[in-house]
Write a protein that holds these residues in place. Sequence first.
Motif, PDB file in Angstrom:
ATOM      1  N   MET A   1       0.714  -1.402  -0.162  1.00  0.00           N
ATOM      2  CA  MET A   1       0.344  -0.042  -0.094  1.00  0.00           C
ATOM      3  C   MET A   1       0.682   0.947  -0.122  1.00  0.00           C
ATOM      4  O   MET A   1       1.866   1.007   0.203  1.00  0.00           O
ATOM      5  N   ARG A   2       0.756   1.946  -0.782  1.00  0.00           N
ATOM      6  CA  ARG A   2       1.125   3.303  -0.448  1.00  0.00           C
ATOM      7  C   ARG A   2       0.318   3.972  -0.834  1.00  0.00           C
ATOM      8  O   ARG A   2      -0.509   4.376  -1.285  1.00  0.00           O
ATOM      9  N   THR A   3       0.407   5.879   0.393  1.00  0.00           N
ATOM     10  CA  THR A   3      -0.232   6.601   0.506  1.00  0.00           C
ATOM     11  C   THR A   3       1.023   8.776   0.638  1.00  0.00           C
ATOM     12  O   THR A   3       1.550   7.608   0.143  1.00  0.00           O
ATOM     13  N   LYS A   4      -0.018   9.021   0.087  1.00  0.00           N
ATOM     14  CA  LYS A   4       0.595  10.224   0.182  1.00  0.00           C
ATOM     15  C   LYS A   4       1.012  11.196   1.626  1.00  0.00           C
ATOM     16  O   LYS A   4       0.006  10.992   2.649  1.00  0.00           O
ATOM     17  N   VAL A   5       2.009  11.644   2.075  1.00  0.00           N
ATOM     18  CA  VAL A   5       2.008  12.695   3.078  1.00  0.00           C
ATOM     19  C   VAL A   5       1.729  14.080   2.770  1.00  0.00           C
ATOM     20  O   VAL A   5       2.053  14.709   1.620  1.00  0.00           O
TER      21      VAL A   5
ATOM     22  N   GLU B   1       0.027  17.355   5.144  1.00  0.00           N
ATOM     23  CA  GLU B   1       0.745  18.651   5.957  1.00  0.00           C
ATOM     24  C   GLU B   1       0.656  18.102   7.546  1.00  0.00           C
ATOM     25  O   GLU B   1       1.188  18.319   8.115  1.00  0.00           O
ATOM     26  N   THR B   2      -0.593  17.429   7.524  1.00  0.00           N
ATOM     27  CA  THR B   2      -0.701  16.922   9.123  1.00  0.00           C
ATOM     28  C   THR B   2       0.198  14.884   9.084  1.00  0.00           C
ATOM     29  O   THR B   2       0.067  14.502   9.710  1.00  0.00           O
ATOM     30  N   GLY B   3       0.173  14.464   8.283  1.00  0.00           N
ATOM     31  CA  GLY B   3       1.217  13.259   8.309  1.00  0.00           C
ATOM     32  C   GLY B   3       0.724  12.244   7.033  1.00  0.00           C
ATOM     33  O   GLY B   3       0.378  12.969   6.111  1.00  0.00           O
ATOM     34  N   VAL B   4       0.219  11.227   7.912  1.00  0.00           N
ATOM     35  CA  VAL B   4      -0.063   9.972   6.740  1.00  0.00           C
ATOM     36  C   VAL B   4      -1.350   9.374   7.407  1.00  0.00           C
ATOM     37  O   VAL B   4      -1.231   9.229   9.297  1.00  0.00           O
ATOM     38  N   LEU B   5      -2.187   8.845   6.898  1.00  0.00           N
ATOM     39  CA  LEU B   5      -3.230   8.554   7.561  1.00  0.00           C
ATOM     40  C   LEU B   5      -3.215   7.210   7.300  1.00  0.00           C
ATOM     41  O   LEU B   5      -3.309   5.877   5.834  1.00  0.00           O
ATOM     42  N   ILE B   6      -3.276   6.379   8.477  1.00  0.00           N
ATOM     43  CA  ILE B   6      -3.596   4.217   8.377  1.00  0.00           C
ATOM     44  C   ILE B   6      -4.441   3.970   8.418  1.00  0.00           C
ATOM     45  O   ILE B   6      -5.282   4.263   9.053  1.00  0.00           O
ATOM     46  N   PRO B   7      -4.696   3.493   7.120  1.00  0.00           N
ATOM     47  CA  PRO B   7      -6.309   2.361   6.769  1.00  0.00           C
ATOM     48  C   PRO B   7      -7.108   1.837   8.492  1.00  0.00           C
ATOM     49  O   PRO B   7      -6.032   1.224   8.610  1.00  0.00           O
ATOM     50  N   LYS B   8      -8.005   2.038   8.646  1.00  0.00           N
ATOM     51  CA  LYS B   8      -8.270   1.260   9.912  1.00  0.00           C
ATOM     52  C   LYS B   8      -8.198  -0.412   9.962  1.00  0.00           C
ATOM     53  O   LYS B   8      -8.085  -0.863  10.746  1.00  0.00           O
ATOM     54  N   GLU B   9      -8.811  -0.987   8.767  1.00  0.00           N
ATOM     55  CA  GLU B   9      -8.478  -2.090   8.179  1.00  0.00           C
ATOM     56  C   GLU B   9      -7.151  -2.446   8.654  1.00  0.00           C
ATOM     57  O   GLU B   9      -7.559  -3.851   8.515  1.00  0.00           O
ATOM     58  N   LEU B  10      -6.587  -1.635   8.793  1.00  0.00           N
ATOM     59  CA  LEU B  10      -5.073  -2.349   9.122  1.00  0.00           C
ATOM     60  C   LEU B  10      -5.018  -1.975  11.048  1.00  0.00           C
ATOM     61  O   LEU B  10      -4.160  -2.732  11.180  1.00  0.00           O
ATOM     62  N   LEU B  11      -5.540  -1.656  10.899  1.00  0.00           N
ATOM     63  CA  LEU B  11      -5.662  -1.425  13.178  1.00  0.00           C
ATOM     64  C   LEU B  11      -6.527  -2.318  13.609  1.00  0.00           C
ATOM     65  O   LEU B  11      -7.287  -2.073  14.696  1.00  0.00           O
TER      66      LEU B  11
END
Length: 70
Positions: free
Chosen positions: A1-5, A7-17
Amino acid sequence: MRTKVNETGVLIPKELLEGITEVDIDKRNGLIVVTPVGKEDPIWDIGKNPVKLGITDASENLDKYIYGDE
């Protein structure tokens, strides 16, 4: 999985948590490490099911009960 950083950081998808309520975030050797803590940490379970022995002063005299009267 790749996501953009952004101004507030990175969002980790809830299904991974799933089932995780708290995490530690560390930066080690150039890697960002997300480690689950909270309810999954066994230290939180200490004392939930205490052994009942009829001893009322175990917290004050723990050493005495473990090592004797030395």
